[in-house]
Design a protein around this motif. Structure first.
Motif, PDB file in Angstrom:
ATOM      1  N   ARG B 118       0.816  -1.201   0.000  1.00 10.52           N
ATOM      2  CA  ARG B 118       0.000   0.000   0.000  1.00 10.52           C
ATOM      3  C   ARG B 118       0.859   1.264   0.000  1.00 10.52           C
ATOM      4  O   ARG B 118       0.588   2.224  -0.722  1.00 10.52           O
ATOM      5  CB  ARG B 118      -0.918  -0.010   1.231  1.00 10.52           C
ATOM      6  CG  ARG B 118      -2.161   0.833   1.073  1.00 10.52           C
ATOM      7  CD  ARG B 118      -3.013   0.786   2.328  1.00 10.52           C
ATOM      8  NE  ARG B 118      -3.373  -0.560   2.684  1.00 10.52           N
ATOM      9  CZ  ARG B 118      -4.565  -1.102   2.437  1.00 10.52           C
ATOM     10  NH1 ARG B 118      -5.478  -0.384   1.836  1.00 10.52           N
ATOM     11  NH2 ARG B 118      -4.816  -2.336   2.820  1.00 10.52           N
ATOM     12  N   MET B 121       2.310   1.860  -3.441  1.00  5.28           N
ATOM     13  CA  MET B 121       1.322   2.402  -4.375  1.00  5.28           C
ATOM     14  C   MET B 121       1.038   3.861  -4.065  1.00  5.28           C
ATOM     15  O   MET B 121       0.896   4.683  -4.967  1.00  5.28           O
ATOM     16  CB  MET B 121       0.026   1.588  -4.316  1.00  5.28           C
ATOM     17  CG  MET B 121       0.110   0.260  -5.028  1.00  5.28           C
ATOM     18  SD  MET B 121       0.711   0.374  -6.749  1.00  5.28           S
ATOM     19  CE  MET B 121      -0.654   1.302  -7.501  1.00  5.28           C
ATOM     20  N   ARG B 122       0.943   4.197  -2.797  1.00  5.47           N
ATOM     21  CA  ARG B 122       0.651   5.576  -2.415  1.00  5.47           C
ATOM     22  C   ARG B 122       1.778   6.516  -2.853  1.00  5.47           C
ATOM     23  O   ARG B 122       1.532   7.600  -3.383  1.00  5.47           O
ATOM     24  CB  ARG B 122       0.483   5.656  -0.893  1.00  5.47           C
ATOM     25  CG  ARG B 122       0.072   7.020  -0.393  1.00  5.47           C
ATOM     26  CD  ARG B 122       0.080   7.058   1.124  1.00  5.47           C
ATOM     27  NE  ARG B 122       1.432   7.099   1.630  1.00  5.47           N
ATOM     28  CZ  ARG B 122       1.855   6.484   2.736  1.00  5.47           C
ATOM     29  NH1 ARG B 122       1.033   5.749   3.458  1.00  5.47           N
ATOM     30  NH2 ARG B 122       3.114   6.591   3.124  1.00  5.47           N
TER      31      ARG B 122
ATOM     32  N   GLN C 146      -4.785   4.945   5.044  1.00 10.14           N
ATOM     33  CA  GLN C 146      -6.113   4.823   4.452  1.00 10.14           C
ATOM     34  C   GLN C 146      -7.026   4.248   5.518  1.00 10.14           C
ATOM     35  O   GLN C 146      -6.611   3.362   6.279  1.00 10.14           O
ATOM     36  CB  GLN C 146      -6.054   3.803   3.315  1.00 10.14           C
ATOM     37  CG  GLN C 146      -6.033   4.368   1.930  1.00 10.14           C
ATOM     38  CD  GLN C 146      -6.161   3.239   0.923  1.00 10.14           C
ATOM     39  OE1 GLN C 146      -5.211   2.501   0.723  1.00 10.14           O
ATOM     40  NE2 GLN C 146      -7.336   3.117   0.302  1.00 10.14           N
ATOM     41  N   VAL C 148      -9.470   1.697   6.287  1.00  6.66           N
ATOM     42  CA  VAL C 148      -9.957   0.460   5.674  1.00  6.66           C
ATOM     43  C   VAL C 148     -10.462  -0.471   6.767  1.00  6.66           C
ATOM     44  O   VAL C 148      -9.682  -1.001   7.563  1.00  6.66           O
ATOM     45  CB  VAL C 148      -8.834  -0.251   4.882  1.00  6.66           C
ATOM     46  CG1 VAL C 148      -9.361  -1.542   4.246  1.00  6.66           C
ATOM     47  CG2 VAL C 148      -8.234   0.652   3.816  1.00  6.66           C
ATOM     48  N   SER C 151      -8.774  -3.894   8.177  1.00  2.00           N
ATOM     49  CA  SER C 151      -7.361  -3.976   7.772  1.00  2.00           C
ATOM     50  C   SER C 151      -6.439  -4.267   8.952  1.00  2.00           C
ATOM     51  O   SER C 151      -5.289  -4.647   8.746  1.00  2.00           O
ATOM     52  CB  SER C 151      -6.935  -2.679   7.092  1.00  2.00           C
ATOM     53  OG  SER C 151      -7.120  -1.577   7.962  1.00  2.00           O
ATOM     54  N   GLN C 164       1.870  -0.718   7.191  1.00  3.25           N
ATOM     55  CA  GLN C 164       0.764  -1.203   6.355  1.00  3.25           C
ATOM     56  C   GLN C 164       0.069  -0.089   5.584  1.00  3.25           C
ATOM     57  O   GLN C 164      -0.525  -0.317   4.524  1.00  3.25           O
ATOM     58  CB  GLN C 164      -0.240  -1.931   7.242  1.00  3.25           C
ATOM     59  CG  GLN C 164      -1.428  -2.446   6.483  1.00  3.25           C
ATOM     60  CD  GLN C 164      -2.353  -3.274   7.375  1.00  3.25           C
ATOM     61  OE1 GLN C 164      -2.202  -4.475   7.490  1.00  3.25           O
ATOM     62  NE2 GLN C 164      -3.305  -2.618   8.001  1.00  3.25           N
ATOM     63  N   GLY C 165       0.089   1.121   6.132  1.00  5.96           N
ATOM     64  CA  GLY C 165      -0.529   2.240   5.437  1.00  5.96           C
ATOM     65  C   GLY C 165      -2.036   2.251   5.501  1.00  5.96           C
ATOM     66  O   GLY C 165      -2.694   2.935   4.705  1.00  5.96           O
ATOM     67  N   ALA C 166      -2.606   1.524   6.444  1.00  8.52           N
ATOM     68  CA  ALA C 166      -4.058   1.492   6.572  1.00  8.52           C
ATOM     69  C   ALA C 166      -4.443   1.122   7.993  1.00  8.52           C
ATOM     70  O   ALA C 166      -3.655   0.528   8.724  1.00  8.52           O
ATOM     71  CB  ALA C 166      -4.654   0.484   5.597  1.00  8.52           C
TER      72      ALA C 166
END
Lengths: 278, 278, 278, 278
Positions: B118, B121-122, C146, C148, C151, C164-166
């Motif tokens: 993630r 991609m960000r 994000q 989510v 998640s 993890q970004g979420a």
């Protein structure tokens, strides 16, 4: 010789143009031969077959447009399990391990053998080297881990699983592989079909390199060793995922089945005796 | 052509009969050729040379009895760096990535690309694919990490290093490799000698597979790309440790030196231009 | 003054004699007062009420026999949000931080502020100390993560979430708290009801200790700050879980609702202005 | 009654104006009383004393300018260890655990009891609850961990240490605390001086809450329980670090000493008998 029928049916819904790489077809070795096999993709699609890695994993690559599709695989396989007396199989001395086997001593994504060195030495350092020491690792893994569906995910490594005390087949294999490598025993992950596995699904187990070659082990004790059919082998599960998807698609249904045509496979083989491959 | 002199001197004290595997000698490729090389072990000892892995890493295996020993390696190497215009190098489309390159898309011990999907991609998902996107990953890595000797150890993975915000050369390489793989760009770790590196030591950098082959990158910016001499390549540092020791021994001294005989290597190459290998 | 109606309905199936500790009732502070509240348990059960921790979290303890039960909570609350000019609120100098606030500088289960020290200094070390720096931390957290559902899970810490970004609301709060502590700004986790949150659920946000007291922040931007009603506060989510269960029981249904009776709450307050509590 | 002399000498080099918070002075409880104590700072400096947390940890706060300084602490303490018969001490039933003790059931930075729930139940779930079960946890911890100086650092948590199989005193305490909490036994970390500890240093041990109060345990077996003098208690080591430093300073020297004036402390107390505190 054990004659085994395999089938795998996958159904996907594709949302964007997507590339799929499937690793579900079994391989030919001296230990397992393919009598026949058949792939059916509906709607019909061009497929590229490739062999990846030193172990001959077979990959199907296809590109799908949005919509639903099914992939059906059928095969009949002859297995020639080589049964040995476990007490006669020694570990290979380090200086005689073939160079192509050496990478299976290295830590990998899910098998952080560098982190478990001390634990491995404490638990298994005093045991007689050989097949029975690897069996001992399997027994210990079996005692440490509960088999709990959904208890782990794609991020779970051997160390995570050890702390958590639970996992599924791939986690059992990862933990046992990790301990082997920590003791300087080469070990690799194997994905496959498994006669007698309940419920039927793809299975994950492992092989350790001992004197004379690679030997099969399955710390889950969920299926007999002489009914394990290999799809692929690699450093750990990351090398042999059954589907790699570049794009957006969802798995709608999956049916896996391995049944014996002959009647030679004995459930007791889940824990007893040594089976060599290749 | 850049002519480079290399030397490496290692001194060990051995406490028990010990097996050593050294990975310190450079390899021959179309991009780098060995003019001559020389190994001296004192006291004299029988050495086995082996090539391991698909990239031809050269391993020396030797067994030592308790006592001190020194290993001296000298080599003269010709480098033929292929300089390209970065803006002309595209990423390879997934379906054209050669099968032997595919494993470099998988996560590995120190490069958990599954976990950074993630974030990758960000940060980079919107950028134009190609050499410049990988350079962008290097720049980002350089901005996120401070180079701090001793800040990491043999357990530190790309995710650990990202959280910590510091590392050494191998950590810079691991983080950049991880981001490449998360974006579906094959990437591998390279160990080597580096002209201009201060202080002189073994160096860790990486290669990304783009259209046309493998391209060199070094997120540390500590050495020019056209002065990097390859020892070995692998999935990450675990595949190319300069010494693997089975037994008990301590490293008493280590001296590494890479100097240019010609005068073609330019410090600016640390960040500019594309260099392909093999 | 904002008048808010709250309700929470929980339905459980109990499999063995089980002890429950619920932390779902709001607290009385100078900033929020309870007009009335009502608990209904069906079937009727004896309940013990307790106040835990320095912040007066209110715990209901009850013991249930096997079978189904429902817990309904209703309350009407008056909120008196103290709106301040963010640019006038400074950070407290370290030597003036009250002793009872000091523990909120320490790392905790989900907020490993020791691990993010370098990253916090790199990103926020040069900014002017004060409310706006904490707001900056919230903005950064919002950009990194994000939202989510599903998640993360009960094991996910701030560092996990950053990689993890979420995450979900509790993860946003944990990451922002961790960065505050790493900068020597005391911060604590707050659980509560939130007017305007979609979909309605318990919410997790946080408070930072600045000159003059504790100030509310919510890195998710999902609800206005002046509509946040506090249930409990603690070092992180582990101190204020809404239900602790000793035994075997499953949650069949959960309905949470916070609605404004007055019409003062403005969605813009999600990101603007400073609100102090207590 | 055991009469104990304590001393601690710290020498720092300060590079920038720096705030120090020291937590090195022992506390007064019904179990340990301070006969006299003395602080000497050279050069002389104004010091603020504070009590932090529910357990009365005593903090000294001072601000130093660049240069060297020394802090010397001397104290004479009377210990009144309450010796009990371990087999008579039961665990407290959950509903009777006092509210102020409940937070010691929660996971904390270094004690991720949520992650070890299954392992704790597997190893200790079938044992008779009580002091002997906690002793069993200590014995298990002692068997799992090697005491290796330098094997862990300030980031190492109970789970890390369990995987690694090694640690120092704080790690032994963290692992045992974590297992207690996972079994619903409140447990807290205690820092202190320890008569008989070799080499002399600050020590880390722990207390479990059982019927009747808090009981001392030390999974390292390195010092008798009736010679442990408490400095502070908290959720884990993060609450009782002996020095918190805001600024830049280096520790040049540290000398810690605890000696018995009386002759009542018996090395056998390291593993035998129950000692309650407070």
């Amino acid at each position: 010789m054990n004659l085994i029928d395999l089938s795998c049916n996958l159904q996907y819904r594709v949302h964007t143009p997507t590339i799929f790489m499937f690793n579900i077809s079994v391989i030919n070795t001296t230990y397992q031969t393919i009598d026949f096999e058949k792939f059916m993709i509906t709607p019909e699609t061009r497929v590229t077959f490739m062999d990846v890695g030193e172990k001959g994993n077979r990959i199907m690559r296809l590109q799908m447009q949005p919509g639903d599709f099914t992939l059906a695989y059928k095969a009949r396989v002859k297995l020639y399990p080589q049964i040995h007396n476990p007490s006669e199989i020694e570990e290979e001395t380090f200086e005689k391990i073939p160079v192509e086997v050496l990478p299976y001593l290295n830590p990998s994504r899910y098998c952080e053998s560098d982190r478990l060195a001390r634990l491995a030495m404490r638990e298994f350092g005093q045991q007689t080297p050989g097949h029975q020491r690897v069996q001992s690792i399997c027994d210990w893994t079996h005692a440490q881990l509960q088999y709990v569906s959904g208890s782990t995910d794609a991020r779970s490594s051997a160390c995570d699983v050890l702390v958590q005390g639970a996992g599924v087949c791939r986690d059992f294999a990862h933990l046992a592989i990790t301990l082997c490598r920590a003791l300087c025993i080469p070990a690799r992950y194997v994905s496959g079909y498994a006669v007698g596995l309940k419920p039927q699904d793809f299975h994950g187990f492992f092989e350790a390199y001992l004197k004379g070659g690679w030997y099969l082990f399955d710390a889950t004790r969920m299926a007999p060793r002489n009914g394990l059919v290999r799809i692929g082998a690699g450093r750990d599960a990351s090398d042999v995922s059954f589907a790699t998807i570049i794009g957006e698609a969802e798995l709608l249904d999956m049916q896996v089945l391995a049944t014996e045509v002959t009647n030679n496979i004995d459930q007791d083989m889940a824990t007893e005796q040594a089976v060599s491959t290749v």
